[in-house]
Design an enzyme around this catalytic site. Structure first.
Site, mmCIF file in Angstrom:
data_model
loop_
_atom_site.group_PDB
_atom_site.id
_atom_site.type_symbol
_atom_site.label_atom_id
_atom_site.label_comp_id
_atom_site.label_asym_id
_atom_site.label_seq_id
_atom_site.Cartn_x
_atom_site.Cartn_y
_atom_site.Cartn_z
ATOM 1 N N ASN A 1 0.861 -1.186 0.000
ATOM 2 C CA ASN A 1 0.000 0.000 0.000
ATOM 3 C C ASN A 1 0.896 1.234 0.000
ATOM 4 O O ASN A 1 1.483 1.583 1.016
ATOM 5 C CB ASN A 1 -0.910 -0.032 1.234
ATOM 6 C CG ASN A 1 -1.819 1.177 1.315
ATOM 7 O OD1 ASN A 1 -1.929 1.958 0.365
ATOM 8 N ND2 ASN A 1 -2.473 1.347 2.447
ATOM 9 N N LYS B 1 0.022 4.252 -0.298
ATOM 10 C CA LYS B 1 -0.652 5.395 0.337
ATOM 11 C C LYS B 1 -0.478 6.659 -0.534
ATOM 12 O O LYS B 1 -0.420 6.555 -1.753
ATOM 13 C CB LYS B 1 -0.172 5.573 1.775
ATOM 14 C CG LYS B 1 -0.328 4.279 2.587
ATOM 15 C CD LYS B 1 -0.115 4.445 4.066
ATOM 16 C CE LYS B 1 -0.268 3.098 4.768
ATOM 17 N NZ LYS B 1 -0.129 3.218 6.231
ATOM 18 N N HIS C 1 -9.488 0.618 4.682
ATOM 19 C CA HIS C 1 -8.219 0.802 5.399
ATOM 20 C C HIS C 1 -8.449 1.654 6.643
ATOM 21 O O HIS C 1 -9.303 2.543 6.661
ATOM 22 C CB HIS C 1 -7.186 1.460 4.481
ATOM 23 C CG HIS C 1 -5.805 1.452 5.055
ATOM 24 N ND1 HIS C 1 -5.378 2.401 5.953
ATOM 25 C CD2 HIS C 1 -4.768 0.599 4.884
ATOM 26 C CE1 HIS C 1 -4.128 2.126 6.299
ATOM 27 N NE2 HIS C 1 -3.734 1.043 5.662
ATOM 28 N N GLU D 1 -5.465 -5.524 10.147
ATOM 29 C CA GLU D 1 -4.494 -4.491 10.512
ATOM 30 C C GLU D 1 -4.730 -4.076 11.953
ATOM 31 O O GLU D 1 -5.691 -3.351 12.227
ATOM 32 C CB GLU D 1 -4.720 -3.212 9.716
ATOM 33 C CG GLU D 1 -4.987 -3.237 8.264
ATOM 34 C CD GLU D 1 -5.268 -1.793 7.828
ATOM 35 O OE1 GLU D 1 -4.344 -1.194 7.286
ATOM 36 O OE2 GLU D 1 -6.359 -1.265 8.066
#
EC number: 5.3.1.1
Length: 247
Positions: free
Chosen positions: A10, A12, A94, A164
């Site tokens: 990821n 971001k 997320h 996560e």
């Protein structure tokens, strides 16, 4: 049949044309374990750049998309648009989307259901904060977030779950391999009891809390950890070692 190990990177809100081209070169050179599925979550403006520069063996994901095909939703992108760009995956739910942008369990579930209906594959993220962990709510929070998705999704074949622990993202804190395995096993049991034994056996559950080249092998050896969703380390050459954690 064993579950295929799946490692997501990821990126971001990081990178520019030059650095993303460099990352694509690193991934193209590899070598990457052919038995591991690799997906990179690229910032929206660079999705086509990444797709054009990466081999077909590396999948490209958007980091978000909306719950309807089109309309008056300024700033949003739809699964149909991603498909049009030859992007096959999306990361949804997320912890940063939940915490910073206020996305609810229900909105995330709607997004997951629509993305799947439009033919995308989804990395659906769940996980608890430090406060929730310290209050003994880890499983309750993860089950609540997963149930919201399960209420809207009937076919799980194109879903990867990413667990996560929010307290271990970008903090340098990591859940121990034992702590991670414990939550993954509990999630798999939840799927057995609330969805089906078949889905439970087949669904891949990634671990996504400060994964590095240093800790990835020990995590990858755990029976219910089927891959990683990697943040900061996915921007560095060590991502190759993480992809190859099972070699």
């Amino acid at each position: 049949m064993g579950r295929k190990f799946c490692v997501g990177g990821n990126w971001k809100m990081n990178g520019d044309k030059a650095s993303i081209a460099d990352l694509c070169k690193v991934l193209t050179t590899g070598p990457l374990n052919a038995d591991t599925e690799v997906v990179v979550g690229c910032p929206a403006p660079y999705l086509t750049l990444a797709r054009s520069q990466l081999p077909d063996s590396v999948c490209v994901a958007a980091q978000n998309c909306y719950k309807v095909p089109k309309g008056a939703f300024t700033g949003e992108i739809s699964p149909a648009m991603l498909k049009d760009l030859n992007i096959g995956w999306v990361i949804l739910g997320h912890s940063e989307r939940r915490a910073i942008f206020g996305e609810s369990d229900e909105l995330i579930a709607d997004k997951v259901a629509h993305a799947l209906a439009e033919g995308l594959k989804v990395i659906a993220c769940i996980g608890e904060t430090l406060q929730e962990r310290e209050a003994g709510q880890t499983e309750a929070v993860c089950f609540r977030q997963t149930k919201a998705i399960a209420d809207k999704v009937k076919d799980w074949s194109n879903v990867v779950i990413a667990y996560e622990p929010v307290w271990a993202i970008g903090t340098g804190k990591t859940a121990s391999p034992e702590q991670a395995q414990e939550v993954h096993a509990a999630l798999r049991k939840w799927f057995t009891e609330n969805v089906s034994a078949d889905v439970s056996a087949a669904i891949r559950i990634q671990y996504g809390g400060s994964v590095t080249a240093a800790n990835c092998r020990e995590l990858a050896a755990k029976p219910d950890i089927d891959g990683f969703l990697v943040g900061g380390a996915s921007l560095k050459p060590e991502f190759i070692q993480i992809v190859n954690a099972r070699q």
